[in-house]
Scaffold this motif. Structure first.
Motif, PDB file in Angstrom:
ATOM      1  N   GLY A   1      12.471 -16.820 -13.338  1.00  5.06           N
ATOM      2  CA  GLY A   1      11.166 -16.349 -12.886  1.00  5.06           C
ATOM      3  C   GLY A   1      10.085 -17.391 -13.133  1.00  5.06           C
ATOM      4  O   GLY A   1       9.295 -17.722 -12.249  1.00  5.06           O
TER       5      GLY A   1
ATOM      6  N   ALA B   1       6.548 -13.635  -2.761  1.00  5.03           N
ATOM      7  CA  ALA B   1       6.608 -13.834  -4.208  1.00  5.03           C
ATOM      8  C   ALA B   1       5.841 -15.093  -4.599  1.00  5.03           C
ATOM      9  O   ALA B   1       5.097 -15.104  -5.578  1.00  5.03           O
ATOM     10  CB  ALA B   1       8.062 -13.932  -4.661  1.00  5.03           C
ATOM     11  N   ARG B   2       6.006 -16.158  -3.800  1.00  2.00           N
ATOM     12  CA  ARG B   2       5.332 -17.407  -4.146  1.00  2.00           C
ATOM     13  C   ARG B   2       3.818 -17.315  -3.967  1.00  2.00           C
ATOM     14  O   ARG B   2       3.071 -18.081  -4.561  1.00  2.00           O
ATOM     15  CB  ARG B   2       5.907 -18.567  -3.321  1.00  2.00           C
TER      16      ARG B   2
ATOM     17  N   MET C   1       8.992 -20.467 -11.015  1.00  2.00           N
ATOM     18  CA  MET C   1       8.141 -20.365  -9.831  1.00  2.00           C
ATOM     19  C   MET C   1       6.773 -20.982 -10.096  1.00  2.00           C
ATOM     20  O   MET C   1       6.121 -21.481  -9.185  1.00  2.00           O
ATOM     21  CB  MET C   1       7.988 -18.908  -9.418  1.00  2.00           C
TER      22      MET C   1
ATOM     23  N   THR D   1       6.869 -15.093 -13.339  1.00  2.00           N
ATOM     24  CA  THR D   1       6.544 -15.834 -12.121  1.00  2.00           C
ATOM     25  C   THR D   1       5.042 -16.099 -12.038  1.00  2.00           C
ATOM     26  O   THR D   1       4.586 -16.802 -11.143  1.00  2.00           O
ATOM     27  CB  THR D   1       6.975 -15.063 -10.851  1.00  2.00           C
TER      28      THR D   1
ATOM     29  N   PHE E   1      12.709  -3.910  -9.419  1.00  2.00           N
ATOM     30  CA  PHE E   1      13.495  -3.061  -8.532  1.00  2.00           C
ATOM     31  C   PHE E   1      13.721  -1.709  -9.192  1.00  2.00           C
ATOM     32  O   PHE E   1      13.890  -1.622 -10.405  1.00  2.00           O
ATOM     33  CB  PHE E   1      14.845  -3.710  -8.223  1.00  2.00           C
TER      34      PHE E   1
ATOM     35  N   ARG F   1      17.881  -4.941 -11.295  1.00  2.71           N
ATOM     36  CA  ARG F   1      18.813  -5.988 -10.912  1.00  2.71           C
ATOM     37  C   ARG F   1      18.526  -7.280 -11.649  1.00  2.71           C
ATOM     38  O   ARG F   1      18.113  -8.262 -11.063  1.00  2.71           O
ATOM     39  CB  ARG F   1      18.787  -6.278  -9.410  1.00  2.71           C
ATOM     40  N   PRO F   2      18.772  -7.293 -12.957  1.00  5.73           N
ATOM     41  CA  PRO F   2      18.727  -8.583 -13.634  1.00  5.73           C
ATOM     42  C   PRO F   2      19.926  -9.412 -13.178  1.00  5.73           C
ATOM     43  O   PRO F   2      20.865  -8.859 -12.605  1.00  5.73           O
ATOM     44  CB  PRO F   2      18.833  -8.236 -15.118  1.00  5.73           C
TER      45      PRO F   2
ATOM     46  N   ARG G   1      10.873 -10.823 -16.120  1.00  7.14           N
ATOM     47  CA  ARG G   1      11.181 -11.810 -15.097  1.00  7.14           C
ATOM     48  C   ARG G   1      10.087 -11.863 -14.040  1.00  7.14           C
ATOM     49  O   ARG G   1       9.666 -12.937 -13.611  1.00  7.14           O
ATOM     50  CB  ARG G   1      12.527 -11.480 -14.444  1.00  7.14           C
TER      51      ARG G   1
ATOM     52  N   ARG H   1       8.855 -13.579   4.539  1.00  6.93           N
ATOM     53  CA  ARG H   1      10.029 -13.256   3.739  1.00  6.93           C
ATOM     54  C   ARG H   1       9.606 -12.918   2.319  1.00  6.93           C
ATOM     55  O   ARG H   1       8.549 -13.344   1.861  1.00  6.93           O
ATOM     56  CB  ARG H   1      10.995 -14.442   3.703  1.00  6.93           C
ATOM     57  N   SER H   2      10.477 -12.206   1.621  1.00  7.86           N
ATOM     58  CA  SER H   2      10.109 -11.765   0.281  1.00  7.86           C
ATOM     59  C   SER H   2       9.870 -12.937  -0.666  1.00  7.86           C
ATOM     60  O   SER H   2       9.022 -12.858  -1.550  1.00  7.86           O
ATOM     61  CB  SER H   2      11.158 -10.815  -0.273  1.00  7.86           C
ATOM     62  N   ASP H   3      10.629 -14.047  -0.480  1.00  9.80           N
ATOM     63  CA  ASP H   3      10.407 -15.169  -1.395  1.00  9.80           C
ATOM     64  C   ASP H   3       9.058 -15.836  -1.126  1.00  9.80           C
ATOM     65  O   ASP H   3       8.395 -16.316  -2.046  1.00  9.80           O
ATOM     66  CB  ASP H   3      11.553 -16.185  -1.327  1.00  9.80           C
TER      67      ASP H   3
ATOM     68  N   ARG I   1       7.644  -8.472  -8.502  1.00 14.04           N
ATOM     69  CA  ARG I   1       8.124  -7.099  -8.336  1.00 14.04           C
ATOM     70  C   ARG I   1       9.300  -6.795  -9.246  1.00 14.04           C
ATOM     71  O   ARG I   1      10.024  -7.687  -9.683  1.00 14.04           O
ATOM     72  CB  ARG I   1       8.550  -6.834  -6.896  1.00 14.04           C
TER      73      ARG I   1
END
Lengths: 240, 333, 288
Positions: free
Chosen positions: A103, A77-78, A106, A154, A85, A89-90, A150, A72-74, A83
């Motif tokens: 951000g 990300a971890r 994380m 992370t 967009f 999309r703030p 943001r 999954r994208s999360d 990334r």
């Protein structure tokens, strides 16, 4: 140099239409890698697969030694992939600082530390003075910078930038280019999709050209931009 | 917690302390009727906080919170009437029961990407389903209701949640204050930030490394648990339970009024909403009785109109506006 | 299938067609405007009272008052959309919900104030007549109501399929931006859609009045019923509303007979939960 990100023959079809077909490339630790191509070439689809927003139909993606296709994208990300967009999309109703704190949470457990990271990041992207503003009230260039902030907060190993320069004035572009070069000098690996060739040539150490979902050229900027196939399919159409 | 206190401007600190002192001292001057209104104020403020956590912070619209209220109320009340287990123990059984129901609703909805309106309808469906189930559950008296006897031994003791209005008043006050503190703390916690991210943009929240399913489930867990505690209070305060009342969709809507009127996603919104709304409704009833009008629907019409007017004119609620007026909206220097 | 079960299933199908018409109104409004009419059952009961009053005071049969009530409801919906709902079209879902919950509360309690909590039946001369087909005994009123509902549904299908306005409304539902670009008056079409949804309510309520007694207590139950039907059939799918209506009609009739009348809606909700889990877009709905 070892490959931080390794893409191996990934494809994606939408209702039979091949958006990306069998694309392979490696991004080395510490480089700035650019993906260019005309509109509809499959750049954003490629990006979304790397970030885990959509799963590839075939092929593998390896990031820092871990297979990430199918995650999954999360989760991705971890693992250290930040990334932005293409259509920014703030978190619209939150302040600039809260956006970046989210951000930063994380990489740290406490809000206090996240705040420190957020402020440093905001200062780096010239948004410190606007930190108490509501994100939806920002101008487009500021919102784009907020997206970068943001993602950066992370603490990514790899930063994916989806057309962060599009729609910006040349002076604003130059500012972001300078910031990105700084970040890269500090060790951040960057993968960017970009239309603004001025930024691509200023930043990228290597370029991949996508056309109709397939890679048609890869190499350093001088090589690629002189490649006849590239000139015909892409640069010829939109010109430098 | 101390951190939050420090963030409040001086005026805000004074106001909080003054309000708290007034609330503690209120029984000295309030008569029995006023006290009963205040009990309702804090009860609705408390439930509003619980619901606001899920909707205001995590952005998930539940129109079926009566489910958790009813399960909490029925569990604790039934434990007492059937097995003599007191509410202070019963509440720790009521919480997991309601929380489990919340987990089922959340899991079914969010696993299968049921969002927004669909999720809201799923929550209604579960509450209605349970209501009809309890209507036919003989052990809890079915539709004839479950009653707490006032004569059984020990039922008038505070440790069995029996007693005069003072007990319920301070209990409701403690619940409301504790819930507000909890929400204020959660708001500034990593979890609170994650909820806001999920509410604002799930896709972008994922990109920031947030497991949005997990974040929503935790919100549901806390919200349902808190609501169950409110249910225990409901059961022992009213001392009678009917499925058609406690699980009713009207009950769910009643719960969401205060936070919406007060201000969704704000810490003080549910409190402000309850303070405004409950006495308004009560005084309307009193006024109508004064003029000899005895009509059951009038109060609800007033509620309905209030909802429509507020959501049209001030969709973000009264508190954000009030905070600006009082100069409390700039928490930091 | 035993004769008695068959009887019950047929009754369920007939009632279900009226349910379907009611749900169709909800489905049309949602499909086009993405607004969930939370006051749906409340207005259905308003229509039932309208039919009752016309019958009680003027002796007009519901089958006659069907058309005028539906037309009146069209204008009611049109005006409601223009005045109340329009500013909420682009607002957050929960804000639309709350607006309509408020409206629903006002309407149902208004009914309570005016008519009181008691049920108001319409006693037609043929209320207790039935047709006999083999071993089947079918209530006359139920047949009329079902036929009326079915006819109106067909008329609505044809309207959306073959008229300019109908096509334009479908265009709005498919691609709002595109509809605006090609010069469709979206606001006007939305109001017409809301009006049509309300015409369904008006007709369904009038027909419902012949098979159920009007009372304010029905309102929230009908709202939920319409939701359940539309989600089972697929929000936004016209055929789905009818299919869902019939399914729920049958399920209610069977549960009401074989288990307990008061538990019949429990089965509807169970059906809803199963559908939401297995096929959230509904039986006939497009993928979400």
């Amino acid at each position: 140099m070892t490959a931080l990100l390794s893409i191996n023959g990934i494809s994606k079809r939408f209702r039979g239409l091949a958006a990306v077909s069998r694309v392979s490339f490696d991004v080395s630790q510490g480089e700035i890698f650019a993906v260019i191509g005309p509109n509809g070439a499959g750049k954003t689809t490629l990006f979304n697969m790397i970030a885990g927003a959509i799963p590839p139909d075939e092929g593998t993606i390896t990031f820092a030694g871990t297979r990430t296709d199918g995650l999954r994208s999360d989760q991705i990300a971890r693992l250290g992939v930040g990334r932005t967009f293409q259509l920014v999309r703030p978190f619209p109703a939150l302040t600039v600082e809260d956006n970046v704190i989210i951000g930063a949470l994380m990489q740290t457990k406490t809000v206090r530390d996240a705040e420190t990271i957020a402020r440093d990041t905001l200062a780096r992207l010239d948004l410190f003075d606007k930190r108490t503003q509501i994100a939806s009230s920002l101008t487009l260039p500021d919102r784009k910078r907020l997206e970068v902030a943001r993602a950066l907060a992370t603490g990514p190993k790899l930063l994916l930038l989806d057309e962060v320069m599009a729609g910006l004035r040349p002076t604003e572009t130059d500012r972001i280019v300078a910031t990105l070069r700084d970040l890269n000098r500090d060790g951040l690996t960057i993968l960017l999709i970009e239309h603004v060739m001025r930024a691509v040539t200023a930043l990228a150490s290597r370029i991949l050209v996508l056309h109709h979902g397939a890679a048609i050229a890869e190499g350093n900027p001088e090589q690629v931009l002189r490649d006849p196939a590239v000139v015909e399919s892409y640069l010829g159409a939109e010109s430098l | 917690m101390i951190d939050i206190w420090h963030r409040l401007p001086m005026r805000g600190k004074m106001l909080c302390l003054a309000a708290l002192a007034a609330a503690i001292a209120a029984p000295l001057v309030a008569d029995r009727y006023l006290l009963s209104v205040l009990i309702l104020v804090f009860y609705f403020a408390y439930l509003g906080q619980a619901w606001n956590l899920l909707m205001g912070f995590a952005g998930q619209l539940s129109l079926g919170h009566a489910l958790y209220l009813g399960l909490g109320a029925y569990t604790a009340t039934a434990l007492w009437t059937l097995f003599g287990i007191g509410p202070w123990i019963g509440v720790f059984i009521a919480i997991p029961v309601a929380a489990a129901a919340g987990m089922i609703v959340g899991w079914l909805g969010w696993r299968f990407a049921i969002e927004g309106v669909y999720f809201a309808l799923l929550t209604i469906a579960f509450a209605e389903f349970t209501r009809i189930g309890f209507d036919h559950l003989q052990i809890t008296g079915a539709s004839a209701g479950l009653f707490l006897s006032v004569n059984s031994p020990g039922s008038d003791k505070w440790w069995n949640l029996g007693g005069g209005p003072l007990l319920y008043y301070y209990l409701a006050l403690i619940l409301a204050v504790a819930a507000t503190l909890l929400v204020a703390w959660l708001r500034r916690s990593p979890l609170g930030y994650r909820w806001l991210a999920v509410r604002e943009d799930p896709e972008a929240a994922r990109a920031a490394g947030i497991d949005i399913f997990r974040a929503k489930m935790i919100a549901m867990l806390i919200s349902a648990s808190m609501t169950a505690v409110g249910g225990v209070f409901y059961g022992f305060y009213y001392r009678n339970l009917f499925p058609s009342q406690v699980f009713d969709i009207g009950r769910s809507i009643e719960i969401i009024m205060a936070p919406i009127i007060g201000g969704l996603g704000t810490v003080f919104g549910p409190l402000v909403g309850a303070i405004l709304l409950t006495p308004l409704g009560e005084s309307l009833t009193a006024l109508m009785q004064h003029f000899g009008v005895n009509t059951p629907g009038a109060k609800s019409i007033f509620y309905g109109l209030t909802l429509m007017v507020i959501i049209t004119l001030q969709p973000s609620g009264v508190w954000p506006w009030l905070a600006r007026k009082l100069g409390l909206d700039r928490p930091r220097t | 299938m035993t004769a008695i079960t068959l009887n019950i299933v047929v009754q369920g199908i007939l009632t279900g067609l009226v349910y379907g018409l009611m749900a169709l109104g909800l489905s049309v409004i949602f499909g086009v405007m993405r607004v969930v009419n939370f006051a749906h059952g409340e207005f259905t009961v308003v229509a039932m009272y309208a039919a009752f009053l016309l019958f009680d005071m003027l002796g007009v049969s519901p089958l006659v008052s069907l058309l005028p009530i539906a037309v009146a409801f069209f204008f009611l919906g049109y005006v409601l959309q223009r005045s109340l709902v329009e500013p909420f079209i682009s607002r957050a879902e929960h804000e639309q919900f709350i607006l309509l919950v408020g409206l629903a509360t006002v309407v149902v309690n208004g009914l309570l104030l005016i008519f009181g909590p008691d049920a108001h039946p319409i006693n037609l001369p043929y209320s207790f007549d039935s047709y006999t087909v083999g071993s089947l005994f079918i209530d006359k009123v139920r047949v009329f109501a079902a036929l009326g509902a079915f006819a109106i549904c067909i008329a609505l299908f044809l309207f959306f399929r073959y008229t300019r306005t109908g096509t334009a409304i479908r265009a709005c539902a498919d691609n709002l931006t595109g509809a605006g670009v090609v010069g469709l008056n979206v606001k006007q079409l939305y109001a017409v859609t809301f009006g049509l949804g309300f015409a369904c309510i008006g007709a369904a309520g009038t027909l419902m009045a012949t098979i159920a007694d009007a009372s304010p207590g029905l309102a929230p139950a009908y709202t939920l019923l319409a939701f359940v039907i539309v989600i089972i059939g697929g929000l936004g799918s016209m055929a789905g509303a009818l299919v869902g209506g019939v399914l729920i009609g049958i399920s209610e009739a069977l549960a009401g007979f074989y288990i307990q009348p008061s538990m019949k809606s429990m089965f509807s909700f169970a059906l809803l939960i199963i559908v939401l889990v297995l096929r959230p877009q509904g039986l006939m709905g497009r993928r979400l």
